[in-house]
Design a protein around this motif. Structure first.
Motif, PDB file in Angstrom:
ATOM      1  N   LYS A  15       0.818  -1.212   0.000  1.00 44.85           N
ATOM      2  CA  LYS A  15       0.000   0.000   0.000  1.00 44.85           C
ATOM      3  C   LYS A  15       0.856   1.268   0.000  1.00 44.85           C
ATOM      4  O   LYS A  15       0.563   2.231  -0.722  1.00 44.85           O
ATOM      5  CB  LYS A  15      -0.922  -0.001   1.219  1.00 44.85           C
ATOM      6  N   LEU A  16       1.936   1.277   0.794  1.00 42.82           N
ATOM      7  CA  LEU A  16       2.724   2.490   0.960  1.00 42.82           C
ATOM      8  C   LEU A  16       4.035   2.479   0.186  1.00 42.82           C
ATOM      9  O   LEU A  16       4.440   3.501  -0.371  1.00 42.82           O
ATOM     10  CB  LEU A  16       3.012   2.722   2.446  1.00 42.82           C
ATOM     11  N   ARG A  17       4.727   1.321   0.150  1.00 38.05           N
ATOM     12  CA  ARG A  17       6.054   1.272  -0.454  1.00 38.05           C
ATOM     13  C   ARG A  17       6.204  -0.001  -1.286  1.00 38.05           C
ATOM     14  O   ARG A  17       5.647  -1.048  -0.941  1.00 38.05           O
ATOM     15  CB  ARG A  17       7.153   1.323   0.611  1.00 38.05           C
ATOM     16  N   ASN A  18       6.964   0.106  -2.370  1.00 40.73           N
ATOM     17  CA  ASN A  18       7.243  -1.029  -3.247  1.00 40.73           C
ATOM     18  C   ASN A  18       8.710  -1.419  -3.130  1.00 40.73           C
ATOM     19  O   ASN A  18       9.596  -0.562  -3.229  1.00 40.73           O
ATOM     20  CB  ASN A  18       6.947  -0.676  -4.708  1.00 40.73           C
ATOM     21  N   ALA A  19       8.955  -2.712  -2.915  1.00 43.37           N
ATOM     22  CA  ALA A  19      10.324  -3.222  -2.930  1.00 43.37           C
ATOM     23  C   ALA A  19      10.673  -3.565  -4.375  1.00 43.37           C
ATOM     24  O   ALA A  19       9.889  -4.226  -5.071  1.00 43.37           O
ATOM     25  CB  ALA A  19      10.448  -4.449  -2.037  1.00 43.37           C
ATOM     26  N   VAL A  20      11.861  -3.130  -4.835  1.00 41.54           N
ATOM     27  CA  VAL A  20      12.227  -3.256  -6.246  1.00 41.54           C
ATOM     28  C   VAL A  20      13.565  -3.982  -6.378  1.00 41.54           C
ATOM     29  O   VAL A  20      14.521  -3.680  -5.659  1.00 41.54           O
ATOM     30  CB  VAL A  20      12.329  -1.875  -6.922  1.00 41.54           C
ATOM     31  N   TYR A  33      19.210  -5.722  -5.476  1.00 45.52           N
ATOM     32  CA  TYR A  33      18.033  -5.181  -4.796  1.00 45.52           C
ATOM     33  C   TYR A  33      18.182  -3.673  -4.739  1.00 45.52           C
ATOM     34  O   TYR A  33      19.173  -3.147  -4.210  1.00 45.52           O
ATOM     35  CB  TYR A  33      17.919  -5.761  -3.389  1.00 45.52           C
ATOM     36  N   LEU A  34      17.234  -2.938  -5.295  1.00 44.93           N
ATOM     37  CA  LEU A  34      17.339  -1.482  -5.378  1.00 44.93           C
ATOM     38  C   LEU A  34      16.795  -0.764  -4.154  1.00 44.93           C
ATOM     39  O   LEU A  34      17.059   0.426  -3.968  1.00 44.93           O
ATOM     40  CB  LEU A  34      16.602  -0.988  -6.628  1.00 44.93           C
ATOM     41  N   GLY A  35      16.002  -1.469  -3.334  1.00 44.41           N
ATOM     42  CA  GLY A  35      15.445  -0.855  -2.137  1.00 44.41           C
ATOM     43  C   GLY A  35      13.945  -0.680  -2.229  1.00 44.41           C
ATOM     44  O   GLY A  35      13.285  -1.185  -3.141  1.00 44.41           O
ATOM     45  N   GLU A  36      13.396   0.046  -1.266  1.00 47.73           N
ATOM     46  CA  GLU A  36      11.965   0.312  -1.229  1.00 47.73           C
ATOM     47  C   GLU A  36      11.689   1.744  -1.657  1.00 47.73           C
ATOM     48  O   GLU A  36      12.398   2.672  -1.264  1.00 47.73           O
ATOM     49  CB  GLU A  36      11.403   0.065   0.179  1.00 47.73           C
ATOM     50  N   THR A  43       6.951   8.940  -7.960  1.00 48.69           N
ATOM     51  CA  THR A  43       8.153   8.175  -7.593  1.00 48.69           C
ATOM     52  C   THR A  43       8.399   7.045  -8.577  1.00 48.69           C
ATOM     53  O   THR A  43       9.539   6.793  -8.981  1.00 48.69           O
ATOM     54  CB  THR A  43       8.003   7.619  -6.164  1.00 48.69           C
ATOM     55  N   THR A  44       7.336   6.360  -8.982  1.00 48.52           N
ATOM     56  CA  THR A  44       7.481   5.258  -9.936  1.00 48.52           C
ATOM     57  C   THR A  44       7.981   5.770 -11.276  1.00 48.52           C
ATOM     58  O   THR A  44       8.874   5.172 -11.898  1.00 48.52           O
ATOM     59  CB  THR A  44       6.138   4.532 -10.112  1.00 48.52           C
TER      60      THR A  44
END
Length: 375
Positions: A15-20, A33-36, A43-44
């Protein structure tokens, strides 16, 4: 990492943050892993543009879930390929019991690069709106059913129960309920509040069904809905609900593909020469499958077209009417034959539902062919 390289990107959405996570092309390509990142359009877009500046081609993915298809539409609008992954078909190691956002993103990007992920069909925005409407109607029906169960349980606790040989929730049943005398004022209040809740739930269903009737004529699948209503057991709500969940049936090359997608084919566990077939797989879209299993009960009865059904049949093209009449004969005799073999009614109905899916596929195909000829 060069500017002309190909890369794969996976989002573990929330809902709030995407892990990429990102993986370079090739079996030995680097995985990072790029982070959240904040789950917002700005932002996307910034992240996608940053990655696009470093890679010739990007392929994105994320699991289907409560976040919907907004991320898919944004990425594809930016000119990149994106797939929404079916969660139930993601390969998982039986011994892997640790689940974190980071691990999920890294695992997903590995599978994306390996081509091991199965994509779900993504509807357009209007189609999704129709589907939201039919799902709201389904939720309202479930709510009414639950309130009726509460009323039945309440009356049973008072030692009052309707005749087992008579149908419940008819006008006669409601008159019986209203005629009952409860001793305590508190119980009478509970009774009145539950009756009010049932009436409100019923009114909600009626409003949503009216909204469906208004929305369907402007829908891209309106002609297919009209054609499916010529089938016995299918009305405006069931036809619209089924198509809203499944989408354009032309994406299924054969009826068996549709049956498999609905989870109506038998499961199988075969080893060597031993073949063991079990219950239906129940994979795919559960709402569409449940709706389809409700329709075949009308095929218990001999083939006929009622006075109320005739206008719906007349509204369909002749080719569709022929298919619908053929389905009546075929499915009724199929149902009776299964009962004669000693099969339970529920099993016979499921088998009829599987064949009904094939006739629905044929009706949709015939409708598309008629439309093409008219153009």
């Amino acid at each position: 990492m060069g500017e002309h390289s190909e890369a794969f990107v996976a989002f573990d959405t929330a809902k709030l943050r995407n892990a990429v996570a990102i993986a370079d092309a090739g079996r030995e390509g680097e995985i990072r892993y790029l982070g959240e990142f904040e789950n917002s359009g700005a932002t996307t877009a910034k992240l996608v543009r940053k990655l696009a500046a470093k890679h010739r081609r990007l392929t994105f993915c994320y699991e289907a879930g409560p976040t919907g298809y907004g991320l898919y539409r944004q990425i594809t609008s930016l000119g990149h390929e994106c797939i929404v992954v079916a969660p139930s078909l993601i390969p998982k190691k039986p011994g892997d019991r640790v689940k974190t956002n980071r691990r999920d993103a890294l695992s997903l990007v590995k599978l994306l690069r390996a081509g091991e992920l199965t994509a779900v069909w993504v509807p357009d925005q209007h189609h999704e709106a129709i589907r939201d409407l039919t799902r709201a109607r389904g939720a309202a029906v479930f709510d009414l059913r639950r309130k009726r169960q509460q009323m039945s349980a309440f009356m049973l606790r008072q030692g009052l129960h309707y005749s087992e040989k008579r149908r419940t929730w008819t006008k006669a049943h409601l008159n019986w309920l209203m005629s009952q005398k409860l001793v305590h004022a508190e119980q009478r209040l509970v009774f009145e509040e539950t009756m009010l809740a049932m009436r409100q739930a019923q009114e909600r269903i009626e409003r949503l069904e009216q909204a469906i009737a208004v929305a369907v004529p402007d829908w891209s699948l309106a002609e297919v809905v009209t054609a499916l209503m010529a089938m016995r057991g299918m009305d405006l709500v069931s036809a619209t609900t089924f198509l809203a969940e499944i989408g354009d049936l032309s994406r299924f090359a054969t009826p068996r593909q549709l049956m498999a997608y609905l989870g109506l084919v038998p499961s199988e566990e075969s080893t060597g020469d031993k073949i063991v077939r079990g219950a239906i797989t129940k994979t795919g879209n559960g709402r569409a499958r449940r709706m389809l299993v409700e329709c075949p009960w009308s095929y218990q009865h001999p083939p006929r077209v009622s006075r109320d059904k005739q206008p719906k049949v007349d509204a369909a093209p002749q080719l569709v009417r022929d298919i619908a009449w053929k389905a009546q004969y075929r499915l009724h005799h199929r149902y009776r034959a299964l009962l004669r073999r000693g099969k339970l009614k529920s099993i016979a109905i499921t088998a009829v539902a599987r064949e009904l899916a094939g006739f629905i596929w044929a009706v949709a195909r015939a409708t598309n062919n008629v439309r093409a000829v008219d153009k």
